[in-house]
Design a protein around this motif. Structure first.
Motif, PDB file in Angstrom:
ATOM      1  N   ALA A 258      35.325  71.596  23.972  1.00 50.49           N
ATOM      2  CA  ALA A 258      35.809  71.806  25.336  1.00 50.49           C
ATOM      3  C   ALA A 258      35.306  73.153  25.826  1.00 50.49           C
TER       4      ALA A 258
ATOM      5  N   ASP B 291      32.298  69.383  26.723  1.00 56.72           N
ATOM      6  CA  ASP B 291      33.283  68.607  27.467  1.00 56.72           C
ATOM      7  C   ASP B 291      33.863  69.544  28.546  1.00 56.72           C
TER       8      ASP B 291
ATOM      9  N   SER C 147      35.942  71.444  30.993  1.00 50.80           N
ATOM     10  CA  SER C 147      37.400  71.502  31.077  1.00 50.80           C
ATOM     11  C   SER C 147      37.786  72.745  31.873  1.00 50.80           C
TER      12      SER C 147
ATOM     13  N   ASN D  46      43.676  72.106  31.166  1.00 53.78           N
ATOM     14  CA  ASN D  46      43.605  70.841  30.421  1.00 53.78           C
ATOM     15  C   ASN D  46      42.877  70.923  29.081  1.00 53.78           C
ATOM     16  N   PHE D  47      42.257  72.076  28.754  1.00 53.80           N
ATOM     17  CA  PHE D  47      41.478  72.116  27.514  1.00 53.80           C
ATOM     18  C   PHE D  47      42.375  71.949  26.286  1.00 53.80           C
TER      19      PHE D  47
ATOM     20  N   LYS E  71      43.322  68.283  25.758  1.00 54.30           N
ATOM     21  CA  LYS E  71      42.233  67.487  25.184  1.00 54.30           C
ATOM     22  C   LYS E  71      42.155  67.687  23.672  1.00 54.30           C
TER      23      LYS E  71
ATOM     24  N   ASN F 219      45.189  66.028  21.941  1.00 57.80           N
ATOM     25  CA  ASN F 219      45.132  64.571  21.971  1.00 57.80           C
ATOM     26  C   ASN F 219      43.914  64.003  21.256  1.00 57.80           C
TER      27      ASN F 219
ATOM     28  N   LYS G 168      40.718  64.435  21.881  1.00 59.31           N
ATOM     29  CA  LYS G 168      39.561  64.064  22.703  1.00 59.31           C
ATOM     30  C   LYS G 168      38.375  64.990  22.473  1.00 59.31           C
ATOM     31  N   VAL G 169      38.621  66.170  21.946  1.00 51.87           N
ATOM     32  CA  VAL G 169      37.539  67.080  21.564  1.00 51.87           C
ATOM     33  C   VAL G 169      37.810  67.568  20.152  1.00 51.87           C
TER      34      VAL G 169
END
Length: 392
Positions: free
Chosen positions: A222, A242, A244, A248-249, A252, A255, A257-258
């Motif tokens: 991110a 990614d 960001s 929101n980093f 992510k 969760n 996502k990164v």
């Protein structure tokens, strides 16, 4: 009587606090308040590159040995201004709380600040740009469009310790450095009125095996979409970016996502980064950057000399801000630290130096700041290989 006629009840309270504060510092009256200095390093560093490279380096002693710039304001001269403060926790955060102390100090300098909290520093930065905010506190990355010199403090691997950071803040608060604090763009003038430490940034990884530059290719990282330096670094490492932002980093990472986020350890608890670390993750103990908080002002909205007085005061508060940083960092579960080998640390240092040189050439990092930071590193550790080399 004049004081009461000018101020409402809340303002009188602020003045009372200012008087109490001044008294505690040995200052006898509000009208006689003068800026004082303290809490700074006694070491001598110096060397700040000149705008005119044909001139010799400017020698700058630390602020502790400098003469304070006296500011004398009567209460009737107080001007009302808005200070917009970014804090991860908004008005409930530690940064916002500490700026209340600054608010009291500013009243002694002729400015009655109204504080407004932001959780999104992009919004705070834009509100400052359009002059809704007379002053704003944001991270150095957000400052870069306004002042590339101080906006380059977060350069990768350029400030390896808090001792280096303390020296830098001391040097930049010196009146001799004032010329680097003010910039003019598109008819607007901006001034950096103070720099505070926000903590060292590390790589938070979801797998402890990601402990060296060679393990980064293919990993999703991110990055802040407004930081061109991060984007280029990630690309050069063969990793995936990614885009960001500060809002929101962390989500992510938490969760899944990164694979990696770069964050000050101070964000570990507020952003619950332990959720993303889970049972397999870790925090690589190489300081990728020192994150700073910087106070920007529109100088035409403030009394003459306010910017320098503010810089001197905030530099004197380094220990107080550093104590807050340490408090946050102490909340990190020690088991998460990934102690890298000496070889890996050397490769990170080489990677960082190469990246800084490239980013100077690209005009992303300010060469004058990179030169100053190198001088600080070499002053503290003359045996570094880079000290006999050029390019920075």
């Amino acid at each position: 009587m004049r004081l009461r006629g000018y101020l409402d009840v809340s303002k009188q309270g602020m003045i009372a606090q200012a008087q109490k504060y001044a008294k505690s510092q040995g200052v006898v009256s509000l009208l006689g308040l003068m800026l004082f200095m303290g809490g700074t390093t006694s070491s001598v560093i110096a060397a700040l590159p000149s705008h005119d490279t044909s001139k010799s380096l400017i020698t700058i002693a630390p602020s502790a040995s400098s003469k304070a710039q006296p500011i004398v304001r009567s209460s009737s001269e107080l001007v009302k201004r808005r200070l917009c403060v970014w804090d991860i926790m908004g008005q409930n955060g530690e940064i916002y709380a500490k700026l209340k102390d600054y608010q009291v100090k500013a009243a002694t300098l002729g400015v009655d600040f109204d504080l407004k909290g932001y959780v999104d520093e992009r919004v705070a930065s834009e509100d400052f740009r359009v002059r809704y905010c007379d002053a704003a506190v944001v991270t150095g990355l957000r400052v870069r469009p306004f002042n590339s010199f101080t906006g380059s403090i977060e350069a990768v691997g350029a400030i390896p310790s808090y001792d280096h950071m303390r020296t830098l803040v001391s040097v930049l608060s010196n009146p001799a450095a004032a010329q680097y604090m003010t910039t003019t763009m598109d008819g607007q003038t901006y001034e950096i009125a103070g720099i505070m430490p926000f903590g060292a940034a590390y790589g938070f990884v979801n797998d402890r095996k990601i402990d060296s530059p060679e393990r980064l290719p293919g990993k999703k990282i991110a990055i802040f979409d407004y930081d061109k330096a991060e984007a280029k670094l990630v690309r050069n490492l063969g990793a995936q970016s990614d885009p960001s932002d500060v809002t929101n980093f962390a989500g992510k990472f938490n969760n899944g996502k990164v694979d990696i986020v770069i964050s000050p350890a101070t964000a570990y608890r507020p952003l619950e980064l332990y959720r993303g670390l889970g049972k397999t993750g870790g925090i690589v103990d190489y300081v990728l950057a020192q994150v700073s908080l910087q106070l920007m002002i529109h100088p035409d909205r403030f009394p003459e000399g306010f910017g320098q007085a503010s810089r001197t005061y905030l530099a004197s508060q380094y220990d107080a801000y550093f104590k807050t940083v340490q408090g946050y960092e102490s909340e990190v579960d020690p088991s998460y630290w990934v102690r890298i080998t000496a070889d890996s640390r050397k490769r990170y240092q080489d990677m960082a130096r190469t990246s800084r040189i490239d980013l100077i050439k690209d005009g992303i990092y300010d060469k004058r700041m990179m030169n100053l930071l190198k001088k600080i590193r070499c002053q503290k550790e003359p045996s570094l290989a880079e000290c006999s080399e050029g390019a920075e």
